[in-house]
Scaffold this motif. Structure first.
Motif, PDB file in Angstrom:
ATOM      1  N   ALA A   1       1.133   4.632   3.119  1.00 46.45           N
ATOM      2  CA  ALA A   1       0.038   3.868   4.160  1.00 46.45           C
ATOM      3  C   ALA A   1       0.027   4.840   5.316  1.00 46.45           C
ATOM      4  O   ALA A   1      -0.724   4.948   6.004  1.00 46.45           O
ATOM      5  CB  ALA A   1       0.544   2.483   4.153  1.00 46.45           C
TER       6      ALA A   1
ATOM      7  N   ASP B   1      -7.584   4.774  -4.177  1.00 46.19           N
ATOM      8  CA  ASP B   1      -6.232   4.483  -4.642  1.00 46.19           C
ATOM      9  C   ASP B   1      -6.315   3.950  -6.066  1.00 46.19           C
ATOM     10  O   ASP B   1      -6.588   2.660  -6.404  1.00 46.19           O
ATOM     11  CB  ASP B   1      -5.566   3.379  -3.714  1.00 46.19           C
TER      12      ASP B   1
ATOM     13  N   HIS C   1      -4.058  -0.989   2.409  1.00 46.48           N
ATOM     14  CA  HIS C   1      -4.717  -0.099   3.020  1.00 46.48           C
ATOM     15  C   HIS C   1      -5.923  -0.359   3.940  1.00 46.48           C
ATOM     16  O   HIS C   1      -5.907   0.259   5.433  1.00 46.48           O
ATOM     17  CB  HIS C   1      -5.207   1.008   1.986  1.00 46.48           C
TER      18      HIS C   1
ATOM     19  N   ASP D   1     -12.992   1.799   1.246  1.00 50.20           N
ATOM     20  CA  ASP D   1     -11.757   1.838   0.371  1.00 50.20           C
ATOM     21  C   ASP D   1     -12.499   1.540  -1.046  1.00 50.20           C
ATOM     22  O   ASP D   1     -12.948   0.187  -1.350  1.00 50.20           O
ATOM     23  CB  ASP D   1     -10.898   0.608   0.703  1.00 50.20           C
TER      24      ASP D   1
ATOM     25  N   PRO E   1       0.893  -1.323   0.003  1.00 48.06           N
ATOM     26  CA  PRO E   1      -0.048  -0.029   0.005  1.00 48.06           C
ATOM     27  C   PRO E   1       0.973   1.421  -0.035  1.00 48.06           C
ATOM     28  O   PRO E   1       1.916   1.290   0.808  1.00 48.06           O
ATOM     29  CB  PRO E   1      -0.825  -0.125   1.308  1.00 48.06           C
TER      30      PRO E   1
END
Length: 331
Positions: free
Chosen positions: A11, A106, A38, A30, A8
């Motif tokens: 992080a 992300d 994460h 997420d 990740p």
């Protein structure tokens, strides 16, 4: 699917800004769960009544994340769907659990996908022209490069890959059909470029087909359209009042890896943080606009050199975070 976990990115900073550390009910989303790196860090750092919703279009990644997050099985809801279906899947969880306090995007391709030649994302290994983040969807990279017109291909390469030589690459692709493998297409793209461009790319340590592959991948997965459609939904659901002991309300975070994604996040946050947009010089505000967000990060934050040295795929990451503002009653 590769089994090695995806590291990740940024992080520590993501956890610092998004974890919910008290024991009141809360929801974290997420939007790109991947292997759950994460998500695991956020759950470990948050209170025991924080529930996490994880989206991913890749069923294999969801199973990997489910195993990784097994210790939190009663605190997670995993969704096999694209994140532009945000409201449909998150609103019922918020109604059941509590306020939406954090949302993470992300973006980009995971290391697991890049490192699996059969997924067709990378030209560094022999694989089919696939590039689907959701293996169940019908449109593949092969379909696009073998059926799209020169004009369509040029637009994908120019608008999604920021490729200066989009026209000559598009013509070469159409003139040399059919295309079936990643390496075959990458070689053709490299040969279609001017020699000076190939030399400049290699001096920077990138393959000459990098931009074109990005453009095709974004077209296959409708990445920018889905991201643009999801952000307003997340903003609408984010907690709009300071309901936590630390005084913060809902936060949205984006980790972008190229300028197209980062530009969308930057403009969305900037627009939502703007107040009056009346022309200068008006004696009284006529637009009545109030900001919905305040910026938590001032501009984009980037990973440390130590992190880039340890995980080179983090080198282009840009983190932006904004926080929901209370709703103002103008009546």
């Amino acid at each position: 699917m590769a089994t090695a976990p995806h590291d990740p990115v940024m992080a520590d900073r993501v956890v610092e800004l998004l974890a919910v550390r008290d024991d009141k009910p809360a929801v974290i989303v997420d939007c790109t769960l991947g292997a759950g790196g994460h998500a695991a860090r956020l759950l470990a750092a948050s209170g025991s009544r924080t529930h996490l919703v994880g989206f991913d279009r890749d069923g294999d990644a969801l199973e990997l994340a489910r195993n990784r997050l097994a210790a939190y099985a009663d605190r997670i809801t995993l969704i096999h769907a694209p994140f532009d279906e945000f409201t449909e899947h998150v609103a019922p969880v918020v109604d059941r659990i509590g306020p939406l306090m954090s949302v993470l995007y992300d973006l980009g391709v995971s290391s697991m996908q890049l490192d699996t030649p059969g997924r067709g994302f990378s030209f560094r290994g022999f694989g089919p022209l696939d590039m689907r983040m959701d293996p169940d969807q019908t449109v593949t990279a092969a379909e696009i490069v073998n059926t799209a017109s020169v004009a369509e291909l040029e637009r994908y390469l120019r608008d999604f890959g920021e490729e200066r030589h989009a026209g000559r690459i598009a013509r070469a692709i159409v003139e040399n059909r059919p295309h079936t493998t990643t390496i075959g297409l990458a070689d053709l793209i490299a040969q279609a470029l001017p020699r000076g461009q190939r030399r400049a790319d290699r001096a920077k340590g990138i393959h000459p087909a990098t931009r074109a592959f990005q453009g095709i991948r974004i077209a296959v997965n409708s990445e920018l359209e889905r991201f643009s459609a999801s952000l307003p939904q997340a903003l609408d659901l984010a907690a709009a009042s300071a309901v936590r002991p630390d005084g913060r309300s809902g936060r949205l975070a984006t980790l972008a890896y190229h300028s197209l994604e980062d530009r969308i996040a930057k403009r969305f946050f900037s627009d939502a943080a703007d107040s009056c947009i009346c022309p200068p010089g008006l004696p009284v505000c006529g637009c009545g606009r109030v900001p919905n967000l305040t910026l938590v990060t001032k501009g984009a934050e980037t990973p440390s050199q130590d992190e880039v040295d340890a995980n080179p795929r983090a080198r282009s990451a840009r983190l932006r975070v904004a926080e929901r503002l209370p709703v103002v009653d103008l009546t």
